[in-house]
Motif scaffolding. Sequence first.
Motif, mmCIF file in Angstrom:
data_model
loop_
_atom_site.group_PDB
_atom_site.id
_atom_site.type_symbol
_atom_site.label_atom_id
_atom_site.label_comp_id
_atom_site.label_asym_id
_atom_site.label_seq_id
_atom_site.Cartn_x
_atom_site.Cartn_y
_atom_site.Cartn_z
ATOM 1 N N ALA A 191 0.281 43.808 -24.383
ATOM 2 C CA ALA A 191 1.325 42.878 -24.796
ATOM 3 C C ALA A 191 1.796 42.066 -23.612
ATOM 4 O O ALA A 191 1.784 42.520 -22.468
ATOM 5 N N HIS A 219 7.971 46.906 -26.707
ATOM 6 C CA HIS A 219 7.081 46.528 -25.609
ATOM 7 C C HIS A 219 7.142 45.028 -25.329
ATOM 8 O O HIS A 219 6.997 44.601 -24.184
ATOM 9 N N SER A 220 7.332 44.247 -26.392
ATOM 10 C CA SER A 220 7.370 42.796 -26.238
ATOM 11 C C SER A 220 7.989 42.186 -27.493
ATOM 12 O O SER A 220 7.680 42.623 -28.602
ATOM 13 N N TRP A 231 -6.807 38.508 -29.898
ATOM 14 C CA TRP A 231 -5.381 38.510 -30.167
ATOM 15 C C TRP A 231 -5.176 38.727 -31.659
ATOM 16 O O TRP A 231 -5.849 38.125 -32.489
ATOM 17 N N TRP A 251 6.938 48.835 -31.649
ATOM 18 C CA TRP A 251 6.099 47.638 -31.529
ATOM 19 C C TRP A 251 6.789 46.534 -30.731
ATOM 20 O O TRP A 251 6.225 45.978 -29.794
ATOM 21 N N TYR A 252 8.017 46.199 -31.095
ATOM 22 C CA TYR A 252 8.725 45.116 -30.423
ATOM 23 C C TYR A 252 9.515 45.604 -29.211
ATOM 24 O O TYR A 252 10.129 44.797 -28.516
ATOM 25 N N ARG A 278 -0.503 40.880 -30.128
ATOM 26 C CA ARG A 278 -1.023 41.910 -29.232
ATOM 27 C C ARG A 278 -2.491 41.603 -28.955
ATOM 28 O O ARG A 278 -3.203 41.092 -29.815
ATOM 29 N N PHE A 338 -0.170 39.983 -19.423
ATOM 30 C CA PHE A 338 -0.091 41.101 -20.365
ATOM 31 C C PHE A 338 -0.498 42.411 -19.685
ATOM 32 O O PHE A 338 -1.221 42.422 -18.685
#
Length: 226
Positions: free
Chosen positions: A160, A141-142, A23, A138-139, A147, A174
């Motif tokens: 993610a 996706h989650s 992670w 980036w954000y 990640r 994930f």
Amino acid sequence: MAKRKVHRRAKKILGEDPLALVWCGLRKDIPTPPKDVHRAAGKGRLKAGRHWLYYIGMTLAAAIIIPYFLADQLMNKIDWLLSSKRDRQAQARQRAARETNGQAPGATDDDRSRRPAPAHDVFDGDWTLTAGQLLLRWYGHSPNPRRLLLLTRDRICLAASPGRRLSPTKADDFDIVTEFAHHEGRLHREPGQRHFFVHFADGSWLNLGRLAEPEDAEPFLKTINA
């Protein structure tokens, strides 16, 4: 340390056992992109989502810290007003001497030596290349900043978890959000550093850090340096 359900989920979504997993997250906040670039990418989120407990904590902290800060500032002001004229003149002479020597007030040689090098940035700075485009989404996706980086024999994958809350040791929801073949990206770590770079074929790079517990991070770093 990542538990069995993390490894089971990783094997399921990869279709094979990963060579290594860890992670990680961005080393810094995502810088503000040009408005036209952000708009072209769909104007996605550029900051991590916060759990509601975070905002309650910030409110309580503000209720305690702000009055203390104001009282402290008031006391400092009173102390300054009560200080002697001679002391203030001495301080003014010192500031004038620093400016005469070509040094900004309050700056020291040590301050200048600590200015961050480009390698301390989160990415190479070109929003049109692979790393910049990855940051813009980036954000999306989650909302969680973490990640899961997974390595296989021929792929580098980022996974993610969809929620704001995440237990890195036990997460099992994930999914892979992006992946690169080894000829499209490679991992590099500077000796003695816990963070590492993902270098892409177009010359862009992404600086990743905030690695998980040493039980996961150290084997991962050894694998990419092997």
